[in-house]
Design an enzyme around this catalytic site. Structure first.
Site, PDB file in Angstrom:
ATOM      1  N   GLY A 108       0.808  -1.223   0.000  1.00  0.00           N
ATOM      2  CA  GLY A 108       0.000   0.000   0.000  1.00  0.00           C
ATOM      3  C   GLY A 108       0.836   1.265   0.000  1.00  0.00           C
ATOM      4  CE1 TYR A 152       3.532  -7.145 -11.818  1.00  0.00           C
ATOM      5  CE2 TYR A 152       2.424  -9.257 -12.099  1.00  0.00           C
ATOM      6  CZ  TYR A 152       3.399  -8.489 -11.503  1.00  0.00           C
ATOM      7  OH  TYR A 152       4.252  -9.058 -10.586  1.00  0.00           O
TER       8      TYR A 152
END
Lengths: 160, 160
Positions: free
Chosen positions: A93, A131
């Protein structure tokens, strides 16, 4: 604060620890048979087979990227093969995964490589989403194949 | 009669021709942008990025295998990444593909590598069957991913 640096031979125990944590995350903890000696020989000897970036968050190891080279005969350029990318769960995060990917992309660009190539597990949707957000292409029509162990030995025996 | 030999810089035009024939077979003829200059620089200069085996049948070029290195952090060993394997259609049925695979396997075994890794197109069932007969493992849970071009450039710009 994030710092990304190239690993040295002193980092080998840390690298092996991170490889093991990644394998646990990928549900194959027993698959890691590599030793510190393997990584010293193959990563930090006279003919290195891989390179490693270490991400540190406020001085603590938080993740890593380990890569070797690939070659695309269609593009006529080398590329980076990203074997491992991992951020420890407690550091997620903070943009560390993206920062590692950006660093690897910058290394590829600086060397005029065609890009970066890697593999993702088909059940790892958070990674696939990550991705794809970066503009990566999931190449679903290509299947990875491998020959190892006894099958490798038998095939090698047939060489002329 | 079959002979398998390592390529030299004189083989570059032949290698490019074989790469193009393979791309046609894989239904992507326009995907090959590589030039002879690329292959001379990357394969036969001071720091080679790939190696090539040429198969000759009665002295005529019949096929090739082109490979670079991979590294398995789980196995703690390098491996061969087989980027291209191709036998010209008119020479098929003579065991040339298997002989090239055996030679690559022998190179991997001699270097104490973990094995050989490559990719196959999901519609290329004859190739999948051939690889499975050799004892290869089709690793369907892993998806190949790639970042190139504009997405690579944008990601690289975010590096610290």
């Amino acid at each position: 604060m994030l710092k990304i640096r190239h690993a040295t031979i002193e980092d080998v125990p840390l690298i092996l620890q991170l490889v093991r944590e990644l394998a646990e995350y990928e549900r194959e903890p027993q698959a890691v048979v590599a030793t510190e000696e393997d990584f010293r020989r193959d990563g930090f000897g006279p003919d290195p087979k891989f390179k490693v970036l270490i991400a540190e968050w406020d001085g603590a190891p938080a993740g890593f990227a380990l890569y070797c080279l690939h070659y695309s005969t269609w593009l006529g350029r080398a590329g980076i093969f990203l074997e491992d990318l991992f951020v420890k769960p407690e550091f997620r995060g903070n943009g560390i995964g993206k920062a590692l990917m950006a660093e690897v992309a910058a290394l590829a660009s600086a060397s005029q490589y065609y890009g970066v190539k890697w593999e993702v597990l088909d059940w790892n949707q958070p990674a696939i989403d990550f991705y794809e957000r970066l503009g990566s292409e999931i190449r679903r029509s290509w299947l990875p194949v491998r020959i190892t162990g006894e099958a490798l030995r038998k095939l090698a025996e047939e060489a002329g």
